[in-house]
Design an enzyme around this catalytic site. Structure first.
Site, short mmCIF file in Angstrom:
data_model
loop_
_atom_site.label_atom_id
_atom_site.label_comp_id
_atom_site.label_asym_id
_atom_site.label_seq_id
_atom_site.Cartn_x
_atom_site.Cartn_y
_atom_site.Cartn_z
N SER A 321 0.83 -1.21 0.00
CA SER A 321 0.00 0.00 0.00
C SER A 321 0.86 1.25 0.00
O SER A 321 2.06 1.22 0.25
CB SER A 321 -0.91 0.00 1.23
OG SER A 321 -0.15 0.30 2.38
N CYS A 322 0.20 2.40 -0.24
CA CYS A 322 0.89 3.69 -0.28
C CYS A 322 0.90 4.33 1.10
O CYS A 322 0.71 5.54 1.23
CB CYS A 322 0.19 4.62 -1.27
SG CYS A 322 0.24 3.98 -2.93
N ASP A 323 1.07 3.54 2.14
CA ASP A 323 1.09 4.07 3.50
C ASP A 323 2.45 3.79 4.13
O ASP A 323 2.96 2.67 4.03
CB ASP A 323 -0.02 3.41 4.34
CG ASP A 323 -0.22 4.14 5.66
OD1 ASP A 323 0.77 4.27 6.41
OD2 ASP A 323 -1.35 4.57 5.94
#
Ligand SMILES: *Cc1c(COP(=O)(O)O)cnc(C)c1O
Length: 374
Positions: A321-323
């Site tokens: 994910s983009c976290d």
């Protein structure tokens, strides 16, 4: 990984990420826990893995269930569990959920505050209640004592208050923390609650039940004591502190019932060197903290992870994910084959507990973790 899981992965090549779980192993775990502690009734902690095939299997074996919400209660009943085999073990319950559980005939309710006790009295009049005591979680890799439980003194007051509200003061509970790697916390907790049993008996209140909660560990990377070690230590402490006057005993295993039955099959999406002076490669998988590996928070639970069998080198493991927090292991030294490349399969072992139920809904568009029960 059991032979059944290995055969499925070899023959079916399922899309990843997915959990593949061997139900025979769950049945074995249930029997092993029964054998290790025959005096205790097993209440499976549904939150560890609420999949219907697991609930149906355990209901068929005669297991009882520890449920945390009305949804879990409904799932247990749908799986064939009688309502009177269910304990509503969350100390934080919606009024509407208490009322619905009471209507189903769920007999047992946990609490650790006077406010919750009053809610139970109002929405489940006449129910059996048990008070959760906060105990030392020494030895637990996933502690729970900060959020739940009350003191012995407060529990004494609350148990004496219960009958004045029309409730049945049935017993006490504790939880020594999850992935509990030693027996000491159980021994300390039993000694502590036994004194309250005695004290309440002197005050005219005879409690019938002690719920020893969950916590029984499984082997991830390091050896842990086996079921028999826990069973023996617990029975020894029980007879030492209760003598021949043993209360009904309940245990609520979650992890130990399902953890070692499942494997997550994942795929490496990117293997790269992010920082030239760092010899560690970064391996990004198609599953991460939001895809179900929530227990990698703080690197508390350190899963065994394998991929092929070539010569290995050090890696950092991260999710897709983009976290920024979606990194599983940066401090714990992990090694994977030097020839690992995008598209290769990676196995995350002993992931039958606390993985599927933690997977997020479509974060970054990723679907909840797929599940196969064999
Ligand atoms: C989570 C939980 C369990 C199960 O704990 P494990 O460590 O998985 O055995 C048991 N009882 C309660 C009340 C829980 O919240």
């Amino acid at each position: 990984m059991t032979p059944k899981v290995a055969a499925f992965l070899g023959q079916s090549a399922p899309a990843t990420p997915c959990l593949v779980l061997d139900l025979d192993r769950v049945a074995e775990n249930y029997r092993a826990l029964r054998t290790a502690l025959p005096a205790a009734k097993i209440y499976y902690a549904v939150k560890a893995n609420p999949a219907a095939p697991i609930l149906r299997l355990l209901a068929g074996l005669g297991s009882c269930f520890d449920a945390a919400s009305i949804q879990e209660i409904d799932e247990c009943i749908a799986a064939g569990a009688p309502a009177d085999a269910i304990s509503f073990g969350n100390t934080v319950k919606k009024p509407s959920a208490i009322a619905a559980a009471h209507k189903h005939g769920v007999p047992l309710y946990a609490f650790d505050s006077t406010e919750e006790l009053h809610k139970i009295a109002q929405f489940a009049p006449g129910a059996k209640v048990y008070c959760r005591i906060a105990v030392n979680n020494v030895g637990a890799e996933w502690p729970l004592s900060k959020k739940f439980g009350t003191t012995i003194d407060r529990a004494r007051e609350l148990m004496l208050e219960a009958p004045t509200l029309g409730l049945i003061p049935h017993g006490l509970s504790f939880h020594v923390g999850s992935q509990q790697t030693g027996t000491l916390a159980y021994e300390l907790a039993i000694a502590q609650v036994a004194m309250l049993f005695t004290d309440l008996k002197a005050a005219g209140l005879e409690l019938k039940m002690l719920n020893l909660g969950g916590g029984y560990p499984i082997r991830y990377q390091d050896d842990v004591p086996d079921n028999d070690t826990f069973g023996t230590a617990i029975m020894h402490a029980m007879t030492e502190h209760f003598g021949n006057d043993l209360p009904d005993m309940l245990i609520e295993p979650g992890r130990a019932m399902v953890g070692n039955a499942g494997v997550v099959a994942a795929e490496a999406i990117l293997v790269c060197r992010r920082i030239p002076e760092d010899e560690r490669r970064w391996v990004y998988l198609d599953i991460g903290r939001f895809g179900g590996l929530a227990e990698t928070e703080g690197e508390s639970i350190r899963y065994r992870i394998t991929a092929g069998n070539g010569v290995t080198g050090p890696v950092v493991l991260a999710g897709p994910s983009c976290d920024g927090v979606d990194v599983m292991y940066e401090k714990t030294p992990y090694r994977l084959p030097l020839d690992l490349a995008a598209g290769d399969r990676v196995l995350i072992h002993d992931t039958g507990a606390y993985v599927t139920s933690y997977a997020s809904q479509n974060f970054n568009g990723f679907a909840p973790l797929a599940e196969h029960y064999l």
